[in-house]
Design a protein around this motif. Structure first.
Motif, short mmCIF file in Angstrom:
data_model
loop_
_atom_site.label_atom_id
_atom_site.label_comp_id
_atom_site.label_asym_id
_atom_site.label_seq_id
_atom_site.Cartn_x
_atom_site.Cartn_y
_atom_site.Cartn_z
N LEU A 81 0.85 -1.18 0.00
CA LEU A 81 0.00 0.00 0.00
C LEU A 81 0.89 1.23 0.00
N THR A 82 0.36 2.31 -0.56
CA THR A 82 0.99 3.62 -0.41
C THR A 82 0.01 4.48 0.38
N SER A 83 0.50 5.58 0.93
CA SER A 83 -0.40 6.44 1.69
C SER A 83 0.03 7.89 1.55
N GLU A 84 -0.93 8.76 1.80
CA GLU A 84 -0.64 10.19 1.89
C GLU A 84 -1.70 10.83 2.76
N TRP A 85 -1.30 11.91 3.39
CA TRP A 85 -2.21 12.63 4.27
C TRP A 85 -3.00 13.64 3.47
N ASN A 86 -4.30 13.69 3.71
CA ASN A 86 -5.15 14.73 3.15
C ASN A 86 -5.43 15.71 4.29
N THR A 87 -4.86 16.90 4.16
CA THR A 87 -5.02 17.91 5.21
C THR A 87 -5.97 19.02 4.78
N GLU A 88 -6.67 18.82 3.66
CA GLU A 88 -7.58 19.85 3.16
C GLU A 88 -8.90 19.89 3.91
N GLU A 89 -9.23 18.82 4.60
CA GLU A 89 -10.49 18.76 5.34
C GLU A 89 -10.24 19.21 6.78
N ALA A 90 -11.31 19.38 7.55
CA ALA A 90 -11.19 19.83 8.94
C ALA A 90 -10.31 18.89 9.75
N ARG A 91 -10.48 17.58 9.51
CA ARG A 91 -9.67 16.57 10.20
C ARG A 91 -8.73 15.91 9.20
N PRO A 92 -7.43 16.01 9.42
CA PRO A 92 -6.51 15.33 8.49
C PRO A 92 -6.77 13.82 8.50
N ARG A 93 -6.72 13.23 7.31
CA ARG A 93 -6.91 11.78 7.20
C ARG A 93 -5.82 11.19 6.32
N LYS A 94 -5.43 9.99 6.67
CA LYS A 94 -4.43 9.27 5.89
C LYS A 94 -5.16 8.40 4.88
N PHE A 95 -4.91 8.66 3.61
CA PHE A 95 -5.52 7.88 2.53
C PHE A 95 -4.54 6.83 2.05
N TYR A 96 -5.06 5.64 1.85
CA TYR A 96 -4.25 4.52 1.39
C TYR A 96 -4.65 4.16 -0.04
N ARG A 97 -3.72 3.58 -0.75
CA ARG A 97 -4.00 3.06 -2.09
C ARG A 97 -3.12 1.85 -2.32
N THR A 98 -3.65 0.86 -2.99
CA THR A 98 -2.89 -0.35 -3.32
C THR A 98 -1.77 0.02 -4.29
N SER A 99 -0.57 -0.42 -3.99
CA SER A 99 0.59 -0.16 -4.85
C SER A 99 0.59 -1.16 -6.02
N ASP A 100 1.53 -0.99 -6.94
CA ASP A 100 1.65 -1.94 -8.05
C ASP A 100 1.94 -3.35 -7.52
#
Length: 112
Positions: A64-83
């Motif tokens: 999995l890869t991940s990145e933080w989404n800080t654009e919303e009121a509460r930051p959330r870590k989004f995951y995505r399946t890697s290759d």
């Protein structure tokens, strides 16, 4: 039969399915709580105390890869399946179908 024994075996059976379902579901980016909800809706019961460490472990292994989404009121870590996670998911789906085919021979009264 002892309910505890049944629950132990059901947990063993579910353990691998949660990994596979997570890899498949996260082919579209998602966050942990959303994944918990979608797994539950699909009939795959998993506790947050099980899922979040699993997500971290899959990320550590490069599945999995991940990145933080800080654009919303509460930051959330989004995951995505890697290759690599995609390739593993495809392998596991094939194995799942093979196992299902093998088990159906036993449940339908046929011979293996």
């Amino acid at each position: 039969m002892d309910d505890e024994l049944i629950q132990q075996h059901l947990q063993e059976l579910r353990r691998g399915t949660v990994v596979l379902a997570s890899l498949l579901s996260l082919r579209q980016p998602g966050y942990g709580y959303g994944l918990l909800e979608s797994l539950s809706e699909a009939g795959i019961a998993v506790d947050g105390n099980t899922l979040y460490p699993l997500l971290r472990r899959l990320e550590k292994h490069g599945l999995l890869t991940s990145e933080w989404n800080t654009e919303e009121a509460r930051p959330r870590k989004f995951y995505r399946t890697s290759d690599d996670g995609d390739r593993l998911a495809d392998i596991l789906v094939t194995a799942w179908h093979d196992i299902d085919t093998a088990l159906s021979r036993f449940t339908t009264g046929g011979t293996p």
